[in-house]
Design a protein around this motif. Structure first.
Motif, PDB file in Angstrom:
ATOM      1  N   UNK A  26      -1.936  42.846  15.673  1.00  0.00           N
ATOM      2  CA  UNK A  26      -1.714  42.770  14.236  1.00  0.00           C
ATOM      3  C   UNK A  26      -3.024  42.441  13.560  1.00  0.00           C
ATOM      4  N   UNK A  27      -3.001  42.418  12.270  1.00  0.00           N
ATOM      5  CA  UNK A  27      -4.207  42.129  11.505  1.00  0.00           C
ATOM      6  C   UNK A  27      -4.701  40.725  11.837  1.00  0.00           C
ATOM      7  N   UNK A  28      -6.005  40.567  11.999  1.00  0.00           N
ATOM      8  CA  UNK A  28      -6.583  39.253  12.293  1.00  0.00           C
ATOM      9  C   UNK A  28      -6.487  38.364  11.065  1.00  0.00           C
ATOM     10  N   UNK A  29      -6.143  37.113  11.296  1.00  0.00           N
ATOM     11  CA  UNK A  29      -6.032  36.138  10.221  1.00  0.00           C
ATOM     12  C   UNK A  29      -7.032  35.025  10.454  1.00  0.00           C
ATOM     13  N   UNK A  30      -7.491  34.373   9.413  1.00  0.00           N
ATOM     14  CA  UNK A  30      -8.442  33.269   9.616  1.00  0.00           C
ATOM     15  C   UNK A  30      -7.754  32.112  10.324  1.00  0.00           C
ATOM     16  N   UNK A  31      -8.519  31.407  11.144  1.00  0.00           N
ATOM     17  CA  UNK A  31      -7.984  30.264  11.890  1.00  0.00           C
ATOM     18  C   UNK A  31      -7.947  29.041  10.989  1.00  0.00           C
ATOM     19  N   UNK A  32      -6.802  28.429  10.888  1.00  0.00           N
ATOM     20  CA  UNK A  32      -6.631  27.222  10.107  1.00  0.00           C
ATOM     21  C   UNK A  32      -6.210  26.112  11.058  1.00  0.00           C
ATOM     22  N   UNK A  33      -7.174  25.336  11.578  1.00  0.00           N
ATOM     23  CA  UNK A  33      -6.826  24.332  12.596  1.00  0.00           C
ATOM     24  C   UNK A  33      -5.931  23.231  12.035  1.00  0.00           C
ATOM     25  N   UNK A  34      -4.950  22.877  12.838  1.00  0.00           N
ATOM     26  CA  UNK A  34      -4.080  21.758  12.503  1.00  0.00           C
ATOM     27  C   UNK A  34      -4.711  20.482  13.052  1.00  0.00           C
ATOM     28  N   UNK A  35      -4.336  19.340  12.521  1.00  0.00           N
ATOM     29  CA  UNK A  35      -4.905  18.096  13.046  1.00  0.00           C
ATOM     30  C   UNK A  35      -4.480  17.867  14.502  1.00  0.00           C
ATOM     31  N   UNK A  36      -5.391  17.346  15.269  1.00  0.00           N
ATOM     32  CA  UNK A  36      -5.141  17.064  16.678  1.00  0.00           C
ATOM     33  C   UNK A  36      -4.351  15.762  16.788  1.00  0.00           C
ATOM     34  N   UNK A  37      -3.344  15.764  17.682  1.00  0.00           N
ATOM     35  CA  UNK A  37      -2.555  14.569  17.958  1.00  0.00           C
ATOM     36  C   UNK A  37      -2.839  14.139  19.395  1.00  0.00           C
ATOM     37  N   UNK A  38      -2.829  12.855  19.629  1.00  0.00           N
ATOM     38  CA  UNK A  38      -2.947  12.311  20.982  1.00  0.00           C
ATOM     39  C   UNK A  38      -1.703  11.461  21.226  1.00  0.00           C
ATOM     40  N   UNK A  39      -0.971  11.800  22.284  1.00  0.00           N
ATOM     41  CA  UNK A  39       0.254  11.087  22.629  1.00  0.00           C
ATOM     42  C   UNK A  39       0.117  10.519  24.029  1.00  0.00           C
ATOM     43  N   UNK A  40       0.469   9.249  24.184  1.00  0.00           N
ATOM     44  CA  UNK A  40       0.479   8.615  25.499  1.00  0.00           C
ATOM     45  C   UNK A  40       1.933   8.476  25.945  1.00  0.00           C
ATOM     46  N   UNK A  41       2.212   8.979  27.152  1.00  0.00           N
ATOM     47  CA  UNK A  41       3.548   8.914  27.734  1.00  0.00           C
ATOM     48  C   UNK A  41       3.496   8.021  28.969  1.00  0.00           C
ATOM     49  N   UNK A  42       4.536   7.250  29.162  1.00  0.00           N
ATOM     50  CA  UNK A  42       4.611   6.363  30.316  1.00  0.00           C
ATOM     51  C   UNK A  42       6.022   6.445  30.874  1.00  0.00           C
ATOM     52  N   UNK A  43       6.147   6.868  32.135  1.00  0.00           N
ATOM     53  CA  UNK A  43       7.458   7.009  32.767  1.00  0.00           C
ATOM     54  C   UNK A  43       7.295   6.982  34.276  1.00  0.00           C
ATOM     55  N   UNK A  44       8.425   7.044  34.983  1.00  0.00           N
ATOM     56  CA  UNK A  44       8.431   7.019  36.440  1.00  0.00           C
ATOM     57  C   UNK A  44       9.127   8.273  36.958  1.00  0.00           C
ATOM     58  N   UNK A  45       8.524   8.920  37.930  1.00  0.00           N
ATOM     59  CA  UNK A  45       9.111  10.072  38.607  1.00  0.00           C
ATOM     60  C   UNK A  45       9.796   9.558  39.867  1.00  0.00           C
ATOM     61  N   UNK A  46      11.066   9.905  40.043  1.00  0.00           N
ATOM     62  CA  UNK A  46      11.850   9.472  41.206  1.00  0.00           C
ATOM     63  C   UNK A  46      12.086  10.692  42.093  1.00  0.00           C
ATOM     64  N   UNK A  47      11.692  10.577  43.349  1.00  0.00           N
ATOM     65  CA  UNK A  47      11.783  11.701  44.280  1.00  0.00           C
ATOM     66  C   UNK A  47      12.580  11.282  45.514  1.00  0.00           C
ATOM     67  N   UNK A  48      13.524  12.130  45.920  1.00  0.00           N
ATOM     68  CA  UNK A  48      14.318  11.867  47.118  1.00  0.00           C
ATOM     69  C   UNK A  48      13.977  12.941  48.148  1.00  0.00           C
ATOM     70  N   UNK A  49      13.446  12.525  49.297  1.00  0.00           N
ATOM     71  CA  UNK A  49      12.972  13.468  50.305  1.00  0.00           C
ATOM     72  C   UNK A  49      14.063  13.892  51.286  1.00  0.00           C
ATOM     73  N   UNK A  50      15.016  13.019  51.555  1.00  0.00           N
ATOM     74  CA  UNK A  50      16.061  13.296  52.546  1.00  0.00           C
ATOM     75  C   UNK A  50      17.409  12.820  52.016  1.00  0.00           C
ATOM     76  N   UNK A  51      18.453  13.151  52.764  1.00  0.00           N
ATOM     77  CA  UNK A  51      19.777  12.661  52.415  1.00  0.00           C
ATOM     78  C   UNK A  51      20.660  13.752  51.843  1.00  0.00           C
ATOM     79  N   UNK A  52      21.754  13.328  51.198  1.00  0.00           N
ATOM     80  CA  UNK A  52      22.742  14.259  50.668  1.00  0.00           C
ATOM     81  C   UNK A  52      22.225  15.056  49.467  1.00  0.00           C
ATOM     82  N   UNK A  53      21.369  14.439  48.667  1.00  0.00           N
ATOM     83  CA  UNK A  53      20.953  15.062  47.419  1.00  0.00           C
ATOM     84  C   UNK A  53      19.428  15.005  47.251  1.00  0.00           C
TER      85      UNK A  53
END
Length: 185
Positions: A26-53
């Motif tokens: 399509x026709x080229x449009x000028x780039x209009x940058x949006x403000x940059x956001x920085x987000x910090x996430x904190x969580x725990x990943x739970x992994x099960x290697x064996x068993x029923x599930x």
């Protein structure tokens, strides 16, 4: 006969218009940058290697008879991953999403996995959004860093990094602490 000529004329006019409408750009449009956001996430990943599930399942394994890396899992093994993401390390912690993806054991002389994971959030402020991580993950290190290479929803055009720290491991269950810095628009 007159109906056939009319139909032929209509088809020719329509087909002549297809070439005009089928451009791959399509026709080229000028780039209009949006403000940059920085987000910090904190969580725990739970992994099960064996068993029923289990949340990690071997999908394919290399056809080699020797195990040169002295590991219980040989070089070239591919895994499918579907791990829950929780607010805390406890089993009763609130689930905020899941990590879906693939991991392949790639280090001949070490326990290194190259992984692609999509962290999809199913509750909270970022419900419906996700971040994508594609990076080398040296499993035997207690602390490591992975690359955030993309995202969707609130994290569209994301980049950044995830700092991982092994929180718990008992041979069946793995809990990993994630501290993620996401730069997005």
């Amino acid at each position: 006969m007159r109906g056939t000529l009319t139909l032929t004329w209509i088809l020719m006019v329509c087909l002549s218009q297809v070439a005009v409408q089928s451009q791959y750009y399509s026709e080229s449009l000028p780039y209009d940058p949006r403000p940059v956001k920085v987000t910090n996430l904190y969580f725990f990943l739970h992994e099960t290697l064996r068993g029923k599930n289990p949340t990690v399942v071997m999908v394919a394994q290399a056809n080699n008879t020797s195990n040169d890396n002295y590991s219980s899992v040989p070089f070239g093994t591919l895994y499918a991953i579907d791990n829950p993401l929780k607010i805390g390390p406890g089993d009763d912690s609130e689930v905020i999403g899941n990590a879906l993806g693939l991991g392949i054991l790639t280090g001949k002389n070490s326990t290194t996995v190259v992984m692609y994971l999509d962290f999809g959030f199913t509750s909270g402020k970022f419900k419906g959004s996700s971040i994508s991580i594609f990076s080398r993950n040296p499993l035997i290190k207690t602390e490591r860093e992975l690359s955030v290479v993309g995202g969707r929803g609130e994290f569209r055009m994301a980049e950044g990094y995830a700092r991982l720290k092994n929180y718990f491991f008992d041979g069946t269950t793995v809990i990993i602490e994630y501290n993620v810095t996401v730069i997005h628009y």
